[in-house]
Design a protein around this motif. Sequence first.
Motif, mmCIF file in Angstrom:
data_model
loop_
_atom_site.group_PDB
_atom_site.id
_atom_site.type_symbol
_atom_site.label_atom_id
_atom_site.label_comp_id
_atom_site.label_asym_id
_atom_site.label_seq_id
_atom_site.Cartn_x
_atom_site.Cartn_y
_atom_site.Cartn_z
ATOM 1 N N VAL A 58 -6.699 3.794 6.688
ATOM 2 C CA VAL A 58 -5.445 4.424 6.274
ATOM 3 C C VAL A 58 -5.222 5.712 7.058
ATOM 4 O O VAL A 58 -4.138 5.976 7.576
ATOM 5 N N TYR A 97 -2.194 6.269 9.694
ATOM 6 C CA TYR A 97 -1.202 7.316 9.501
ATOM 7 C C TYR A 97 -1.165 8.244 10.713
ATOM 8 O O TYR A 97 -0.092 8.665 11.153
ATOM 9 N N LEU A 157 3.015 1.091 7.278
ATOM 10 C CA LEU A 157 1.599 1.485 7.321
ATOM 11 C C LEU A 157 0.699 0.250 7.371
ATOM 12 O O LEU A 157 -0.249 0.195 8.155
ATOM 13 N N TYR A 202 0.844 -1.185 0.000
ATOM 14 C CA TYR A 202 0.000 0.000 0.000
ATOM 15 C C TYR A 202 0.881 1.237 0.000
ATOM 16 O O TYR A 202 1.756 1.381 0.844
ATOM 17 N N GLU A 240 2.064 9.112 13.021
ATOM 18 C CA GLU A 240 2.499 10.478 13.314
ATOM 19 C C GLU A 240 2.708 10.665 14.811
ATOM 20 O O GLU A 240 3.670 11.271 15.254
ATOM 21 N N PHE A 293 1.207 5.108 0.564
ATOM 22 C CA PHE A 293 0.421 6.136 1.239
ATOM 23 C C PHE A 293 0.414 7.435 0.436
ATOM 24 O O PHE A 293 1.442 7.899 -0.025
#
Lengths: 397, 261
Positions: free
Chosen positions: B134, B138, B101, A393, B142, A395
């Motif tokens: 997603v 993310y 991820l 995947y 962070e 991003f």
Amino acid sequence: MTAQNEIKKSILASLWFMFLTFPIMVIKVNTVTNSIEWRWHNMAIVGIGAFFLSMLWRYLLKRKEEGRKKDQSDGLSIVQRLLHERRFALPGLMIIGIFTLLFPHIFSMYQTNIMISALIFVVLGLGLNIVIGLAGLLVLGYAAFFAVGAYSYALLNLHYGIGFWIALPIGGIFAALFGILLGYPVLRLRGDYLAIVTLGFGEIIRLVLENWNEFSFGPSGIKNIPKPGFFGIEMSMHTTTIYIFYIVVVLVIFTIFVINRLKNSRIGRAWVALKDDEIASQAMGIDKAKTKLRAFALGATWAGMAGVVFASKTTFINPASFTLWESVIILCTVVLGGMGSIAGVIAGALLLILLPEYMRDFGQFRMITFGAVLILMMIFRPGGMIEDVRKTYKFEK
Amino acid sequence: MKPILEVQNMTMDFGGLRAIDSVDLSIEKGQIVALIGPNGAGKTTFFNCITGIYTPTSGDIYIYPRGKEERLNGLKPNIVTKKGLARTFQNIRLFTSMTVLENVMIGCHAITKAGIMGAIFRGAATKAEERLIVKKSYGILEKIGLEKYVDELAINLPYGAQRRLEIARALATDPFLLLLDEPAAGMNPQETMELDELILKIRNREGISILLIEHDMKLVMSLSEKIYVVDYGKKIAEGTPEEIRNNPVVIKAYLGEEIDE
């Protein structure tokens, strides 16, 4: 120094081969005159042949080693790069598509029939690829699900007169049920153990079909299975074959589509995670039982549908079409083509089914060549013809 | 204050070996609790019992989500995770063929639903769910400070970052209790300091309670509000860092007995 070494090794290899083949290549007993004929010239041929083959062999191995070092820098193989490059992929796909569309019209019935068999094995390979390539479960009795599909159609048609198009999903569902049936007891097993149990399962299904005469008509099989219909229109033998060809092509495309979607989904990710680390994926909330059963069921579904198509193509099935050999061939298509790689499995299936067909002229050497191709492939390309590069995947903010 | 996790009289036998011998433990909301003890004392086994990898031979494990009592004994690991307990592993267990991820996205598995049909037809709901995963993943990266590695394969990360990624992955399951199994193992002092801050941040900002197994005493003493000490499967002491530091039994367990002359 190294050249000398190489020659020494090759001489040793050729001596070894001369010794090994001595009884069959040199000694010949003449039973008429009760004498022994010594064919020393054969020994010389073997010796020289083995010497050069051994040189060639080591040269290729060396090249492969060097190739690997170079490969690490750019990673992908040529085919993979072509597949990823949109510029080449689109025209390439169009050429393949047009070729497939025209295939039955250009080539003879014989060729079309062979191609149908090959495409059925493409579907089988892709189905098994879900179980092995994506979920990492080694299944050896895959032909059993193929048999379940084929017999579902044959028996449902015999008893209830159910047609091809209704039998197609039913065959898939039955096979999926059998997949769950097999999957449930083997949830705890991995790797070799799983392979052995599934091997046994495949044999059980075949033996039941062979011996339960009242149910499956035993080894004599089921005859007169109707070919797929097209809104009740009568079709000639020729048209039907072309029709089946297109059905299989559509099935292949459908399979590719579904697998592609599954690969990049929550379930596909769970399969990869489970393959990587079972304990960690459970700790992340993945239900091991459910996820594995899904893989079994989905893999089996495609075998079942392929079975229905197979039964309608041959119009006759018996247990001899679903032996361990079929399971092995399907497994080979996946491993040889490249585990997890869709393009690889397709290439593998086409090669493994078409090669023996077109080599019929070679008679007895057919199977030897077949084996040799397998061995060479596994030594020089252990990852398969088209190695799988998992699309990760990326991003984007 | 009411506990959020309570372990009562938990015992775990492996054949004739008693790995954990009637241990009690309780954690309150927002607390950082440490579980320490010499190697082989049964700390990781304790974690495995709580998270469902083992079923304890006897005793009870209770959690109190929304004030209701729930027993965890014998539940499968994935169910325990769903109930809000997330863990990391002593020997890093990342999904090596996945990117950073994707590793965190796997953590979202328990809180998402898309099934086979969703995957095949990829309807609006599935797409929205995918986007949400997603975005959330993310966000967690962070927070943990790993966003620069987002597309990197997990296996290629430096060691300290891999340990942090394990924490990120665990956070993605939306836990109320985070169980960290030796998070500082193999880290250099700088990384350990960052970890110290990270754990505090997780507790202070998210209100997630933390149960920690650790050998780095500096980290344990500075972080934890309560410490449990186990040796040979038995709990030998519990208390504040100050109490533990001066406890003769603990000192004996760690340093051995003094020989009287």
